[in-house]
Design an enzyme around this catalytic site. Sequence first.
Site, PDB file in Angstrom:
ATOM      1  N   ASP A   7       0.797  -1.349   0.248  1.00 20.33           N
ATOM      2  CA  ASP A   7       0.728  -0.177   0.089  1.00 20.33           C
ATOM      3  C   ASP A   7       1.147   0.829  -0.161  1.00 20.33           C
ATOM      4  OD1 ASP A   7      -2.179   1.371  -0.236  1.00 20.33           O
ATOM      5  OD2 ASP A   7      -2.044   2.047   2.532  1.00 20.33           O
ATOM      6  N   GLU A  67      -1.387  -1.857  -4.735  1.00 18.66           N
ATOM      7  CA  GLU A  67      -3.064  -0.706  -4.573  1.00 18.66           C
ATOM      8  C   GLU A  67      -2.580   0.525  -5.737  1.00 18.66           C
ATOM      9  OE1 GLU A  67      -6.805   1.211  -1.527  1.00 18.66           O
ATOM     10  OE2 GLU A  67      -4.333   0.303  -0.867  1.00 18.66           O
ATOM     11  N   ASP A 139      -1.974   1.384   7.192  1.00 18.84           N
ATOM     12  CA  ASP A 139      -1.448   1.101   5.763  1.00 18.84           C
ATOM     13  C   ASP A 139      -0.655  -0.503   5.649  1.00 18.84           C
ATOM     14  OD1 ASP A 139      -0.849   3.991   4.184  1.00 18.84           O
ATOM     15  OD2 ASP A 139      -0.038   4.176   7.127  1.00 18.84           O
TER      16      ASP A 139
END
Length: 158
Positions: A7, A67, A139
């Site tokens: 992420d 992502e 995260d």
Amino acid sequence: MIILGIDPGLTVTGWGVVAKSGSRLSHVANGQIRTDNKATMAERLVELDSALAAVIDIYKPDTGAVEEVFVNVNPQSTLKLGQARGVAMVAVARSGIPVAEYPTKVIKKALVGTGGAEKQQIQHMLKILLPGVQLAGEDASDALAVAITHANMLGSHR
């Protein structure tokens, strides 16, 4: 198979590693990389690259996923996020590991069943899918969600 999920973020990048054996998933590790906000942009990107290279060296993933960037109201924030994402993709690809990309809504839908899921719903589902997991932060939990999504997508393409 060892799967790395990332992420990306300039301030905090989350990472998560899961192992897939057949249809079974297990938690390997997760963490967060914080860059020094007093450093220059280039220094922060190098810091992120070095930290991700260390994670890859330690856990030796077979594949990775990142992502995708969402478009922010603030163009500067979107640009910084895109730069961090680029570093994450290069860190994985440089290691000779295939890297996939997933939009946030696809990740949320894969884990919770709806693309509009809240962070708490993601974390709750992670604790069900990976019993006993200790999350390093939001995260890191998002990164584990990326890894699980990739594991499921790999399974659906075979």
